[in-house]
Motif scaffolding. Structure first.
Motif, PDB file in Angstrom:
ATOM      1  N   ASP A 136       0.818  -1.213   0.000  1.00 20.27           N
ATOM      2  CA  ASP A 136       0.000   0.000   0.000  1.00 20.27           C
ATOM      3  C   ASP A 136       0.854   1.267   0.000  1.00 20.27           C
ATOM      4  OD1 ASP A 136      -2.399  -1.479   0.094  1.00 20.27           O
ATOM      5  OD2 ASP A 136      -2.141  -1.764   2.256  1.00 20.27           O
ATOM      6  N   ASP A 137       2.167   1.097  -0.292  1.00 19.82           N
ATOM      7  CA  ASP A 137       3.118   2.219  -0.326  1.00 19.82           C
ATOM      8  C   ASP A 137       3.253   2.923   1.017  1.00 19.82           C
ATOM      9  OD1 ASP A 137       3.832   1.833  -2.970  1.00 19.82           O
ATOM     10  OD2 ASP A 137       2.229   3.118  -3.729  1.00 19.82           O
ATOM     11  N   ILE A 138       3.092   2.161   2.092  1.00 21.53           N
ATOM     12  CA  ILE A 138       3.275   2.691   3.448  1.00 21.53           C
ATOM     13  C   ILE A 138       4.667   2.295   3.939  1.00 21.53           C
ATOM     14  CG2 ILE A 138       2.464   2.625   5.836  1.00 21.53           C
ATOM     15  CD1 ILE A 138      -0.329   2.038   4.764  1.00 21.53           C
ATOM     16  N   ILE A 139       5.405   3.287   4.426  1.00 19.29           N
ATOM     17  CA  ILE A 139       6.763   3.036   4.922  1.00 19.29           C
ATOM     18  C   ILE A 139       6.700   2.306   6.257  1.00 19.29           C
ATOM     19  CG2 ILE A 139       8.901   4.129   5.709  1.00 19.29           C
ATOM     20  CD1 ILE A 139       8.386   6.342   3.726  1.00 19.29           C
ATOM     21  N   GLY A 140       7.508   1.254   6.397  1.00 23.17           N
ATOM     22  CA  GLY A 140       7.535   0.480   7.624  1.00 23.17           C
ATOM     23  C   GLY A 140       8.930   0.380   8.209  1.00 23.17           C
ATOM     24  N   ASN A 141       9.042  -0.339   9.309  1.00 26.27           N
ATOM     25  CA  ASN A 141      10.343  -0.519   9.958  1.00 26.27           C
ATOM     26  C   ASN A 141      10.621  -1.979  10.303  1.00 26.27           C
ATOM     27  OD1 ASN A 141       8.469  -0.845  11.990  1.00 26.27           O
ATOM     28  ND2 ASN A 141       9.657   0.294  13.524  1.00 26.27           N
ATOM     29  N   LYS A 142       9.768  -2.889   9.813  1.00 30.14           N
ATOM     30  CA  LYS A 142       9.952  -4.315  10.100  1.00 30.14           C
ATOM     31  C   LYS A 142      10.076  -5.083   8.796  1.00 30.14           C
ATOM     32  CE  LYS A 142       7.546  -4.264  14.549  1.00 30.14           C
ATOM     33  NZ  LYS A 142       6.443  -4.833  15.356  1.00 30.14           N
ATOM     34  N   ILE A 143      10.912  -6.131   8.822  1.00 31.83           N
ATOM     35  CA  ILE A 143      11.170  -6.901   7.626  1.00 31.83           C
ATOM     36  C   ILE A 143      11.510  -8.323   7.998  1.00 31.83           C
ATOM     37  CG2 ILE A 143      13.649  -6.388   7.558  1.00 31.83           C
ATOM     38  CD1 ILE A 143      11.208  -6.636   4.555  1.00 31.83           C
ATOM     39  N   ASN A 144      11.289  -9.250   7.067  1.00 30.86           N
ATOM     40  CA  ASN A 144      11.620 -10.650   7.299  1.00 30.86           C
ATOM     41  C   ASN A 144      13.126 -10.854   7.265  1.00 30.86           C
ATOM     42  OD1 ASN A 144       8.887 -11.003   7.265  1.00 30.86           O
ATOM     43  ND2 ASN A 144       8.860 -12.553   5.662  1.00 30.86           N
ATOM     44  N   ASN A 145      13.583 -11.817   8.041  1.00 34.66           N
ATOM     45  CA  ASN A 145      14.979 -12.258   7.999  1.00 34.66           C
ATOM     46  C   ASN A 145      14.978 -13.768   7.913  1.00 34.66           C
ATOM     47  OD1 ASN A 145      17.803 -12.185   8.110  1.00 34.66           O
ATOM     48  ND2 ASN A 145      17.789 -12.516  10.326  1.00 34.66           N
ATOM     49  N   VAL A 146      15.676 -14.312   6.919  1.00 38.10           N
ATOM     50  CA  VAL A 146      15.696 -15.759   6.691  1.00 38.10           C
ATOM     51  C   VAL A 146      17.062 -16.309   7.066  1.00 38.10           C
ATOM     52  CG1 VAL A 146      15.355 -17.598   5.002  1.00 38.10           C
ATOM     53  CG2 VAL A 146      14.065 -15.460   4.796  1.00 38.10           C
ATOM     54  N   VAL A 147      17.070 -17.233   8.021  1.00 41.94           N
ATOM     55  CA  VAL A 147      18.298 -17.879   8.456  1.00 41.94           C
ATOM     56  C   VAL A 147      18.028 -19.385   8.586  1.00 41.94           C
ATOM     57  CG1 VAL A 147      20.064 -18.063  10.233  1.00 41.94           C
ATOM     58  CG2 VAL A 147      19.038 -15.853   9.737  1.00 41.94           C
ATOM     59  N   TYR A 148      18.748 -20.190   7.789  1.00 46.26           N
ATOM     60  CA  TYR A 148      18.562 -21.647   7.860  1.00 46.26           C
ATOM     61  C   TYR A 148      19.374 -22.199   9.019  1.00 46.26           C
ATOM     62  CZ  TYR A 148      16.449 -21.285   3.234  1.00 46.26           C
ATOM     63  OH  TYR A 148      15.632 -20.961   2.171  1.00 46.26           O
TER      64      TYR A 148
END
Length: 365
Positions: free
Chosen positions: A353-365
């Protein structure tokens, strides 16, 4: 990122060479020679299409019979960060370096099973809600028109993103800022002769328009738009001696019909003038059930590049554009760990929705 089969093939070849007359030593690794491997498992893993997490982990060197006889030597100091820190910034740099390590050792974001949501520190975020993409570009490429003829200006700057679609969006935006005529190069695509000889192969299903529309890894687009002064990246090895290898970045000096004249701005031989020809390229993507040949300049505009492509590049000022989240092990770590100081990194996170955020996924196996 190298598949374990490459190491095992080297082992067998060296045993064949050095142990041909020493039957008792036939089980010795690498013909009895000492081999030094450089790298670390925090980086992005080998790309194995259409497989599970388990299959990807299983192709690493640590899953090979060779690993049992390896002695692991660990580096403990982040020289990329600490070597460029002022005395007043040492503590801040230490905290930042530890945060990056914790990120990839899965100590940020709580318990998870390979994927978690983390919060990016506020001082690393781009928060300009009016025009965030312009703020992203301005951070990495300030006063770009004044530095258009300065090759060193482009040497260690890049905007990173997980996927090609976002990279193309940024590159198109940056190209429009440059003054000068835009030159269009179109590829010549055709089916390989081996396919045309098959009696049951219906050539009408694979028209020129269909071939032109395919976008595959390692193959340049059908249409490439370039201007003089623009930085571009090689997508194929051309000549190793002068440093024209896959991933090498150059700056365009002139655009001809059959060759592109450029200055090398990365790797070795920085400043050397070179000429890039068109090449006939055949994709190796197993998703394509037929073979075709594309003749095109093996280059792509590289104001922005994918995180995977940035691995191995020397960069000092980076903006990370996360319109979509990272999708595989090590991507976030590789992007964040390339800078020489915390002040040289900014992150832009935008949702659907073009909203700026501060959280993101992190992938670690």
């Amino acid at each position: 990122m190298v598949h374990k089969h490459a190491f095992e093939a080297l082992d067998r070849s060296m045993n064949d060479i050095f142990n041909s007359r020493r039957i008792n030593d036939s089980q010795m690794l690498f013909g009895g020679k000492v081999i030094v491997f450089g790298g670390y498992f925090r980086q992005i893993m080998p790309v194995i299409p259409n497989t599970s997490r388990q299959d990807i982990v299983n192709v690493l060197l640590s899953s090979s019979y060779i690993w049992e006889k390896c002695k692991v030597l660990k580096l403990t100091k982040n020289t990329r960060l600490t070597a460029n820190s002022e005395c007043s910034e040492i503590e801040q740099t230490r905290v930042f370096a530890n945060w990056i390590l914790d990120l990839e050792e899965d100590k940020v974001g709580g318990d998870n099973d390979g994927e978690t949501v983390i919060e990016i520190p506020h001082d690393l975020l781009i928060t300009d809600s009016m025009d965030p993409i312009s703020a992203l570009i301005q951070f990495v490429y300030p006063s770009i028109l004044e530095n258009i003829n300065n090759s060193s200006y482009f040497q260690e700057r890049a905007i990173l993103a997980p996927k090609h679609e976002v990279v193309q969006e940024i590159n198109d935006c940056m190209l429009s800022l440059f003054i000068g005529d835009e030159i269009e190069y179109l590829s010549s695509d055709m089916l390989c002769e081996s396919e045309q000889l098959h009696d049951q192969f219906d050539k009408t299903l694979y028209s020129t328009d269909v071939l032109n529309g395919l976008k595959l890894s390692g193959i340049p687009n059908h249409k490439i738009l370039l201007k003089v002064g623009v930085p571009i990246m090689l997508l194929r090895n051309i000549d190793k001696k002068p440093g024209l290898c896959n991933g090498t970045r150059v700056r365009v000096l002139s655009l001809g019909n059959r060759v592109i004249e450029a200055h090398i701005i990365s790797e070795s031989n920085i400043g050397s003038r070179t000429f890039i020809p068109r090449m006939s390229l055949t994709p190796t993507d197993k998703m394509i059930s037929f073979k075709f040949r594309s003749r095109q300049f093996p280059v792509a505009v590289c104001f922005a590049m994918t995180i995977n492509k940035s691995q191995g590049q020397s960069l000092s000022k980076i903006s990370l554009f996360l319109r979509q989240p990272v999708f595989t092990h090590g991507q976030l770590y590789v992007a964040l760990s390339k800078v020489k100081s915390k002040q040289c990194l900014k992150v832009l996170i935008i949702d659907d929705d073009d909203i700026i955020g501060n959280k993101i996924n992190n992938v670690v196996y």
